[in-house]
Design a protein around this motif. Structure first.
Motif, mmCIF file in Angstrom:
data_model
loop_
_atom_site.group_PDB
_atom_site.id
_atom_site.type_symbol
_atom_site.label_atom_id
_atom_site.label_comp_id
_atom_site.label_asym_id
_atom_site.label_seq_id
_atom_site.Cartn_x
_atom_site.Cartn_y
_atom_site.Cartn_z
ATOM 1 N N ALA A 90 0.819 -1.211 0.000
ATOM 2 C CA ALA A 90 0.000 0.000 0.000
ATOM 3 C C ALA A 90 0.853 1.262 0.000
ATOM 4 N N TYR A 134 0.452 1.653 -3.773
ATOM 5 C CA TYR A 134 -0.774 2.426 -3.998
ATOM 6 C C TYR A 134 -0.632 3.911 -3.648
ATOM 7 N N GLY A 174 -0.602 6.578 -6.595
ATOM 8 C CA GLY A 174 -1.997 6.987 -6.612
ATOM 9 C C GLY A 174 -2.266 8.460 -6.843
ATOM 10 N N PRO A 216 -5.111 3.033 -10.054
ATOM 11 C CA PRO A 216 -3.799 2.725 -9.473
ATOM 12 C C PRO A 216 -3.636 1.232 -9.186
ATOM 13 N N TYR A 217 -4.736 0.568 -8.819
ATOM 14 C CA TYR A 217 -4.669 -0.878 -8.602
ATOM 15 C C TYR A 217 -4.427 -1.607 -9.917
ATOM 16 N N LEU A 273 -0.829 -1.530 -10.390
ATOM 17 C CA LEU A 273 -0.126 -2.450 -9.495
ATOM 18 C C LEU A 273 -0.186 -3.888 -10.000
ATOM 19 N N THR A 301 -6.647 -0.959 3.252
ATOM 20 C CA THR A 301 -5.920 -0.665 2.011
ATOM 21 C C THR A 301 -4.634 -1.473 1.940
ATOM 22 N N SER A 304 -4.262 -3.909 -1.280
ATOM 23 C CA SER A 304 -3.124 -3.648 -2.179
ATOM 24 C C SER A 304 -2.329 -4.931 -2.398
#
Length: 284
Positions: free
Chosen positions: A56, A60, A64, A92-93, A96, A251, A255
């Motif tokens: 995270a 993230y 992010g 953003p995920y 990732l 989160t 993440s």
């Protein structure tokens, strides 16, 4: 008293050896990762998901702000004008997910300290992290290091960084040493202290409006981003983690789940928003 700035620390020697240029856009970023992976000498990025928060904070919250537009998005989330299921928070995920092939074998069992060791031992070319690593890395890494901010979508886009307040000092209202404490805090807020502190602990940057010149080149690289980036703080820290489930901790989990492939970006966003909705009612 001080903040830390998110970004990417890289092995300059590895970049020079492979003929790589520091990426500024996401396309350039993934092109660099592809070249590192194809060469095979280095793990492209040192980051694991075992400790959850690493995914995270290094992932993230690092990239992010360029998606949710820093303070605009963060404040919109707090006010209820935006939701975690909106594209700015889901995308953003999606990025990732694309990191997974570059994290090396066994990243799911890799702890934060494992990631630090992989990078400082010269086994990984890039370390997604932040300025708080500088002091430690300066004592351990036997190679030249550089840093670059989170890549933007395309050249010319407004760029954002997480420039997150990390240390604060206050005065107890019931203290029997009010005057002495006020004198100390006044000094902590001074230009003199800002210069001493930022150079004694590189990577923890003064929040004083007085510009501070830092002797550490890596620290100076990070703080220079304030000149051409808009600063924001981690999206989950103010207000949104006061209830249960705690959005910050949730989160962390999501993440890691997204990178591991146990949740899709959409599923992660839905879980996070549902948890937030269960206790946080911005309209009220």
């Amino acid at each position: 008293m001080a903040s830390v700035i998110h970004g990417f620390i890289y092995n300059k020697d590895a970049f020079d050896k492979l003929g790589l240029k520091v990426p500024t856009t996401r396309d350039e970023f993934f092109a660099v990762l592809d070249k590192i992976k194809a060469d095979g000498t280095y793990i492209p990025m040192a980051m694991g998901t075992k400790d959850l928060w690493e995914a995270a904070t290094m992932g993230y919250q690092n990239i992010g702000p360029n998606y949710w537009k820093g303070e605009d998005g963060r404040k919109a989330l707090i006010s209820g004008k935006e939701k975690l299921t909106d594209a700015a928070w889901v995308d953003p995920y999606k990025e990732l997910v694309k990191w997974k092939p570059y994290l090396g074998d066994g990243f799911e069992a890799q702890s934060y300290s494992d990631s630090q060791n992989l990078f400082t031992l010269g086994k990984a070319a890039i370390y997604p992290s932040g300025s708080w690593e500088i002091g430690l890395f300066n004592t351990q890494a036997q190679f030249k290091m550089g840093a670059f901010p989170p890549p933007i979508a395309k050249a010319g886009d407004t760029a954002y960084i997480s420039d997150h307040p990390d240390i604060g000092v206050g005065l107890n209202a019931k203290s029997t040493h009010q005057e002495e404490a006020k004198k100390f805090l006044s000094w902590v807020a001074s230009d003199e202290f800002a210069t001493i502190y930022a150079n004694a602990l590189p990577g923890f940057f003064s929040l004083n409006s007085h510009p501070v010149k830092m002797s550490d080149p890596l620290a100076q690289a990070f703080v220079s981003w304030r000149n051409d980036h808009k600063s924001t703080v981690r999206s989950t820290y103010q207000i949104l983690s006061r209830g249960t489930p705690n959005l910050e901790n949730a989160t962390w989990t999501e993440s890691a789940n997204v990178i591991n492939g146990t949740d899709t970006p959409a599923q992660a966003a839905e879980k996070l928003q549902k948890g937030l909705d269960s206790w946080y009612k911005p309209a009220k």
